[in-house]
Write a protein that holds these residues in place. Structure first.
Motif, short mmCIF file in Angstrom:
data_model
loop_
_atom_site.label_atom_id
_atom_site.label_comp_id
_atom_site.label_asym_id
_atom_site.label_seq_id
_atom_site.Cartn_x
_atom_site.Cartn_y
_atom_site.Cartn_z
N ILE A 54 0.40 -1.47 0.20
CA ILE A 54 0.05 -0.39 -0.12
C ILE A 54 0.91 1.13 -0.09
N ILE A 55 1.82 1.36 0.83
CA ILE A 55 2.89 2.27 0.68
C ILE A 55 2.94 2.42 -0.38
N ILE A 56 3.99 2.08 -0.70
CA ILE A 56 4.83 1.65 -2.10
C ILE A 56 3.86 2.62 -3.36
N GLY A 57 2.76 2.20 -3.17
CA GLY A 57 1.80 3.02 -3.98
C GLY A 57 1.15 4.45 -3.82
N LEU A 58 1.64 4.70 -2.91
CA LEU A 58 1.02 5.77 -2.29
C LEU A 58 1.45 6.59 -2.88
N PRO A 59 1.03 8.34 -3.39
CA PRO A 59 1.61 9.49 -3.93
C PRO A 59 2.95 9.43 -2.96
N LEU A 60 3.50 9.99 -1.88
CA LEU A 60 4.21 10.31 -1.17
C LEU A 60 5.01 9.28 -0.36
N TYR A 61 5.09 8.03 -1.33
CA TYR A 61 6.11 7.38 -1.31
C TYR A 61 7.46 7.79 -1.42
N LYS A 62 8.51 7.49 -0.53
CA LYS A 62 9.88 8.12 -0.93
C LYS A 62 10.47 9.61 -0.60
N LYS A 63 9.18 10.23 -0.10
CA LYS A 63 9.46 11.75 0.13
C LYS A 63 9.39 11.28 1.82
N ASN A 64 9.46 12.49 2.00
CA ASN A 64 9.99 13.02 3.84
C ASN A 64 9.56 14.27 3.44
N VAL A 65 8.63 14.26 4.83
CA VAL A 65 7.78 15.79 5.51
C VAL A 65 8.22 16.11 6.48
N ILE A 66 8.35 17.59 6.77
CA ILE A 66 8.77 18.14 7.76
C ILE A 66 6.87 18.54 8.06
N VAL A 67 6.61 18.51 9.52
CA VAL A 67 5.53 19.19 10.17
C VAL A 67 6.06 19.58 11.46
N THR A 68 5.29 21.22 11.53
CA THR A 68 5.88 21.73 12.94
C THR A 68 4.52 21.44 13.70
N ALA A 69 3.89 21.64 14.82
CA ALA A 69 2.93 21.85 15.53
C ALA A 69 3.18 22.68 16.80
N GLY A 70 1.78 23.01 17.14
CA GLY A 70 1.43 23.42 18.91
C GLY A 70 1.89 24.84 18.98
N PRO A 71 2.34 24.99 19.99
CA PRO A 71 2.66 26.00 20.69
C PRO A 71 4.63 26.19 21.42
N THR A 72 4.52 26.96 21.46
CA THR A 72 6.18 27.43 21.79
C THR A 72 5.92 27.85 23.09
N TYR A 73 6.90 27.11 24.03
CA TYR A 73 6.93 28.08 25.62
C TYR A 73 8.26 28.68 25.74
N GLU A 74 8.06 30.50 26.48
CA GLU A 74 8.86 31.52 25.79
C GLU A 74 9.29 31.72 27.92
N ALA A 75 10.50 31.16 28.22
CA ALA A 75 10.01 31.32 29.56
C ALA A 75 11.17 32.13 30.28
N ILE A 76 10.19 32.49 31.08
CA ILE A 76 10.43 34.16 31.95
C ILE A 76 11.24 33.60 33.21
N ASP A 77 10.71 32.91 33.85
CA ASP A 77 12.01 32.17 34.97
C ASP A 77 11.70 30.81 35.03
N PRO A 78 12.34 30.04 36.15
CA PRO A 78 11.83 28.47 35.72
C PRO A 78 10.71 28.06 36.74
N VAL A 79 9.80 28.79 36.17
CA VAL A 79 8.31 28.81 36.49
C VAL A 79 7.14 29.54 36.04
N ARG A 80 7.62 30.42 34.87
CA ARG A 80 6.88 30.80 34.22
C ARG A 80 6.93 30.67 32.68
N PHE A 81 5.97 31.52 32.15
CA PHE A 81 6.28 31.40 30.44
C PHE A 81 5.37 32.36 29.72
#
Length: 403
Positions: free
Chosen positions: A183-210
């Motif tokens: 099935i994978i061999i027959g798929l359109p993105l077979y042998k392709k590599n993809v980056i996906v980024t997701a979610g938030p980022t947390y930027e630290a203020i101190d060891p507790v807060r962000f």
């Protein structure tokens, strides 16, 4: 998660001693997330019980068109079964059934279903050595392959006769792996590599807060699943998220800050064909991070912020072969702002969501997007589940990559 997840698998069981393996085969299909129905030849019930297979598949097992002893029994439609299936597997496939399949003989429900099937059909032979080596068996296998059916070769080993040789039905784990790989061999993105980024980022203020945002990461996770289901190897680089994912083609890379996400994206960028940056990355971070928790000592507090690195823009500057996709979340002048971002950051496509649209944006199971390409062609979509939105995004990507 397997590429079989959510697929409808129709298993045809014939009268061979290897039928005992089908119980394990059904369990493995179910474990892979597939929906399974079983159709048996009447004689196969001497080798494995319908009760066993119906219990494991969670669906009734059928073997005849109707029960002659029950006048209220409904007709078992071979046409409906054939249309239901995404994939059909005949295992074990005896010499008798192979010959009938190859020559259009239709004297039981399984064979009628096979002839009605519109899906890809796999067959896994099982018989003794002399039967497997007989010219008529080879002829049947060749003929079935010429029809487009997929042959799962038997293995060598101890046979029911006591002989050692070819004819042993392949083990269930290997059959599943064979089908997944095919099935994978027959798929359109077979042998392709993809980056996906997701979610938030947390930027630290101190060891507790962000400093953070309300992104759950769900949209990015659905994009990663859609890419993997199209056969791609996916590097999912995600900020803090409660979303879970399990797929053999997805490598999850956890980060916290924008700086960490920048580093990980650049680490993999030269390896990929497509990069989809759906993460809600912080635009600013504290200039200084306190080494200990800041105490509440004054009525006000000022935190000096500095810009984070622009991951999307940095990729646009060094883009070579990659197809680069960005996301824009806007509250006003949505189209104009999205097109400006598309052009400024050298993107191939931008996915626009507006917080003005009910059901779109953070923490929703749904999203409503507008997709704009580098030629400023605009495609608007209705409110859908994020899984469906992810499919729409890849349809747009594929239409441009393979145009």
């Amino acid at each position: 998660m397997s590429v079989l997840s959510g697929k409808n698998i129709l298993l045809g069981v014939t009268a061979g001693i290897a039928a005992y393996k089908t119980a394990h085969l059904v369990r493995l299909f179910i474990k892979a997330g597939a929906n399974v129905k079983v159709v048996m030849t009447p004689a196969s019930k001497d080798f494995v019980t319908p009760l066993t297979l119906s219990t494991l598949s969670k669906n009734p097992v059928v073997s005849t068109f109707f029960d002659k002893e029950d006048e209220n029994e409904a007709w078992n439609s071979h046409v409906d079964l054939g249309l239901w299936a995404d994939y059909m597997l005949v295992a074990p496939a005896t010499a008798n059934t192979l010959s009938k399949m190859a020559n259009g003989v239709c004297d039981n429900l399984l064979l009628a279903t096979y002839i009605s099937a519109k899906c890809k059909v796999y067959f896994a032979p099982a018989m003794d050595l002399d039967m497997y080596q007989h010219p008529t068996t080879k002829q049947s296998i060749d003929k079935l392959q010429s029809f487009g059916n997929i042959f799962i070769p038997p293995s060598s080993g101890f046979l029911a006769s006591g002989l050692i040789g070819e004819g042993r039905m392949e083990e269930p784990e290997n059959i599943i792996a064979f089908i997944e790989n095919d099935i994978i061999i027959g798929l359109p993105l077979y042998k392709k590599n993809v980056i996906v980024t997701a979610g938030p980022t947390y930027e630290a203020i101190d060891p507790v807060r962000f400093i953070g945002n309300h992104s759950s990461g769900k949209m990015g996770f659905e994009v990663a699943k859609a890419a993997a289901n199209l056969g791609a190897k996916v590097y999912l680089i995600t900020g803090p998220s409660n979303e879970n994912i399990s797929h053999s083609l997805i490598e999850r890379i956890n980060v916290v800050s924008a700086e960490e996400m920048y580093d990980e994206v650049h680490k993999y960028y030269n390896l990929v064909d497509i990069a989809i940056l759906s993460a809600a990355v912080a635009d600013y971070k504290p200039k200084k991070i306190a080494s200990i928790k800041i105490k509440k000592s004054t009525s006000t507090m000022t935190i000096e912020l500095v810009k984070t690195k622009d991951i999307l823009a940095s990729l646009g500057e060094i883009k070579k072969k990659q197809f680069l996709v960005g996301f824009a979340l806007e509250t006003n002048n949505e189209i104009e702002n999205a097109i400006a971002k598309l052009n400024k950051k050298n993107l191939d496509l931008i996915v626009l969501n507006s917080l003005q649209d009910k059901g779109a944006g953070f923490k929703n199971q749904t999203n409503k997007v507008t997709i704009i390409d580098k030629f400023e062609k605009i495609s608007e979509f209705s409110l859908k589940s994020k899984a469906e939105v992810a499919k729409d995004i890849f349809n747009e990507i594929l239409n441009r990559i393979y145009a």
